[in-house]
Design an enzyme around this catalytic site. Structure first.
Site, PDB file in Angstrom:
ATOM      1  N   SER A 172       0.808  -1.221   0.000  1.00  0.00           N
ATOM      2  CA  SER A 172       0.000   0.000   0.000  1.00  0.00           C
ATOM      3  C   SER A 172       0.842   1.273   0.000  1.00  0.00           C
ATOM      4  CB  SER A 172      -0.949   0.001   1.204  1.00  0.00           C
ATOM      5  OG  SER A 172      -0.224   0.052   2.410  1.00  0.00           O
ATOM      6  N   LYS A 212      -6.633   4.920   7.805  1.00  0.00           N
ATOM      7  CA  LYS A 212      -5.488   5.703   7.336  1.00  0.00           C
ATOM      8  C   LYS A 212      -5.864   7.180   7.197  1.00  0.00           C
ATOM      9  CE  LYS A 212      -3.401   1.818   4.837  1.00  0.00           C
ATOM     10  NZ  LYS A 212      -3.103   1.237   3.508  1.00  0.00           N
TER      11      LYS A 212
END
Length: 688
Positions: free
Chosen positions: A562, A605
């Site tokens: 990611s 996030k």
């Protein structure tokens, strides 16, 4: 009736009764199968909003699906377990069919999605059959092969009591006779022989002889191995994690094996879960944890419908004992996670599949008014099941449904990991109860969300808190070769993970050097990034080393891909000498063509970026549907979805003239790549 289960005449019991005699018809509870195996309600649903007003016009937007309630006390909870199952419609229908036809079922899925609840529900749905008691008798011909006899449910206790009463009467007669003889012997020794010591010695011998002989009466009392006297529905046995003896039956060890001191072998026989589940359901979760021998024997029991009991320990005296076959005609429900199929005996799986169904349990379900109403009912079910919690107010239920949406990880979906959600209900209820409230309120649910974190989550949060003392996050200005990346620790703790890049002359062939304890997938992601750099950069990097550092990665290192767009942006910035705006954070995977692909954990996030004081966050366009941040963060941060690395650079790089030139160059190289919505519907998100 086989020869090894012949009917024996029993005192006080009609000797004509055997296991083939019909059981008296019992009244079936409402909604349960009737005596002929037919259930008129099978497959019917209990309305979640029975007796409660529903506003159909507001249902679509209302978190409660239009339910007009003041608390969860207004919601009716169905009686049958199968009607309490939330969301698993496919599995629920299969269980109903399997119960009606007595088929085996294997359920595979994540923990907490309702596998054990469906197995229990299946035992309530099984067609009404003749439940049996199982008795084990002493075998006078071979003491190590006890006889097995089945009788209708409830008759076993009567037979044992009748044998005990008969033995008690015989023992009374023997005791009376013994004392008469002892009195005669002592009288003779005193009056005739005048040797009191000899008389006492003779009386002792007579006493021991009678006591030794009376043991034969006790040996004739049968052992009630399985009793279904009080069983109103089919038996349900949970054999999860059971060792061989608990699953298949066992024979206790006897240290006294001779001399008349030994316990009769039939009294030492213990039923296994497969025998207790006769005519009912045997549930085994984590089926792959059973050893191979147990799985093989379980397969035999499934096929034969009967299984002899013997000692499971080879060194025990019980190993010499083996009963006649004991009935074990059960329906098996095997369960486990996806890895359960790897270590499962293929023949056992074949038995289940060949004579039943395999079903995969859903993790999420589409969010609609009907499902929201069922989740409101779920809260009422958990309160009723616990019995000690205050009912939840309307606002508290809405907060729990919001949490179910967040935990699904998908837009317009609700999580089906209801065990975890039920834990949140109980913690919130405990908080309200400790404060002696009449109802559990929204504040209690919010407090419970903070208290009900897992151990892993608490460790992750403590680590993040310690990092703040040495925080390297920069939230303003422009810096060359430095980008604020995003990662997830534990299950749902987001962190800002800075990535720095530097380009240096090489002493040999140029290479990409990455530090930060990268794991396999992260290393592959760096290799993909290096391919993009070679393709998009005007610089000749064959004689240069590209150094990439994951700052403050910690002991766990970096796992997953990611951070791919973060690495690519940092390296391109270092190569081109173009600064990166530091009020931006980013996350996303990257293909070798430069397409930005979806990742996991975007909600956590984004919240981490907001907490760190950043203004913008770049995410894959395919993840836009997964964003479900808390209301308090919505005004704090701007979310920018992207599909290609050129879009990332357009937002992240500072310096308009140089940036525009670089972005145009990337677009001309990629050609038509940007015309397609690359990344949308790309399957499951990559690891975080």
């Amino acid at each position: 009736m086989s020869n090894n289960r012949e009917q024996e005449e029993t005192p006080g019991i009609d000797p004509d009764v055997d296991s083939e005699d019909p059981v008296e018809e019992r009244d079936a509870p409402p909604g349960e199968p009737t005596g002929n195996g037919e259930n008129p309600d099978l497959g019917s649903d209990v309305s979640v909003d029975a007796g409660v007003e529903v506003d159909e016009e507001a249902a679509e937007e209302d978190l409660l699906g239009g339910l007009k309630i003041e608390s969860s006390a207004d919601i009716e909870v169905p009686d049958r377990l199968v009607d309490q199952v939330i969301g698993q419609d496919t599995a629920r229908d299969i269980v109903k069919k399997a119960a009606k036809q007595r088929r085996h079922v294997m359920m595979i899925g994540s923990p907490g999605t309702g596998k054990s609840m469906l197995a229990k529900a299946m035992s309530q749905l099984l067609p009404k059959e003749e439940l049996q008691d199982v008795l084990v008798y002493h075998n006078p011909d071979d003491g190590n092969e006890p006889k097995v006899r089945t009788v209708p449910a409830g008759k076993g206790e009567q037979i044992v009591e009748a044998h005990k009463e008969e033995a008690r009467k015989r023992n009374q007669m023997r005791t009376f006779l013994m004392w008469i003889i002892i009195a005669i012997v002592i009288g003779y020794s005193l009056l005739i022989v005048q040797q009191i010591l000899l008389g006492i010695l003779a009386a002792g011998v007579i006493y021991l002889a009678f006591r030794y002989g009376s043991r034969g009466n006790d040996a004739m009392i049968p052992n009630l191995l399985v009793s279904n006297a009080d069983q109103q529905t089919a038996p349900f046995e949970d054999a999860t994690g059971a060792h061989a003896g608990a699953l298949l039956g066992d024979v206790r060890h006897d240290p006294f094996q001779s001399g008349g001191m030994e316990t009769p072998s039939h009294d030492r026989v213990e039923a296994g879960a497969i025998h207790k589940a006769n005519k009912g359901v045997l549930f085994i979760d984590e089926i792959n944890t059973l050893d191979i021998r147990s799985q093989q024997k379980l397969m035999t029991a499934i096929q034969e419908g009967e299984f002899s009991i013997t000692g499971q320990s080879e060194r025990s005296s019980g190993a010499m004992v083996q009963t006649e076959p004991v009935p074990c005609d059960f329906v098996m429900v095997a369960a486990g996670n996806l890895d359960a199929m790897e270590n499962m005996h293929p023949a056992l799986r074949s038995r289940i599949k060949g004579y039943g169904y395999e079903v995969y349990m859903d993790d999420t379900i589409e969010d609609n008014p009907e499902m929201r109403r069922k989740y409101a009912r779920f809260v009422a079910q958990e309160v009723e099941k616990d019995g000690r919690l205050p009912h939840f107010t309307e606002d508290a239920i809405e907060e729990l449904i919001l949490e179910a949406q967040r935990r699904s990880g998908r837009k317009e979906h609700l999580t089906l990991k209801l065990r975890d959600l039920g834990g949140l209900v109980r913690v919130a209820g405990d908080i309200a109860r400790s404060e002696e409230k009449d109802y559990t309120e929204r504040d209690d649910v919010l407090q419970a969300k903070r208290r009900s974190r897992s151990i892993e989550q608490q460790l992750a949060d403590n680590y993040i808190e310690r990092r703040k003392d040495y925080e390297l996050t920069v939230s303003d200005g422009d810096v060359v070769g430095r980008v604020n990346g995003l990662a997830v620790m534990g299950e749902d703790s987001g962190i800002v993970l800075p990535v720095m890049a530097e380009v240096t002359p090489s002493q040999g062939p140029g290479e990409v050097i990455a530090t930060g304890q990268l794991k396999e997938m992260a290393e592959e992601a760096v290799q993909n990034v290096s391919a993009i750099i070679k393709k998009f950069s005007d610089e000749d990097i064959s004689e240069k080393d590209v150094h990439i550092q994951f700052v403050q990665a910690g002991e766990g290192g970096v796992d997953g891909d990611s951070a791919s767009i973060t690495v690519a942006t940092a390296v391109i910035s270092a190569l081109e000498g173009m600064p990166v705006t530091q009020n931006i954070a980013m996350t996303g995977s990257l293909s070798v063509r430069g397409d930005v692909l979806p990742v996991g954990g975007v909600t956590h996030k984004i919240e981490a970026a907001a907490k760190a004081g950043l203004d913008k966050v770049i995410i894959p366009a395919a993840n836009e549907q997964d964003v479900m941040i808390e209301e308090e963060y919505e005004e704090m941060i701007e979310i920018i979805p992207v599909q290609h690395i050129s879009e990332v650079l357009d937002v992240a790089l500072a310096g308009e003239t140089e940036k525009d030139s670089l972005v145009n160059r990337l677009k001309s190289i990629t050609g038509q790549a940007l015309e397609h919505e690359v990344g949308r519907g790309s399957g499951s998100p990559s690891p975080q």
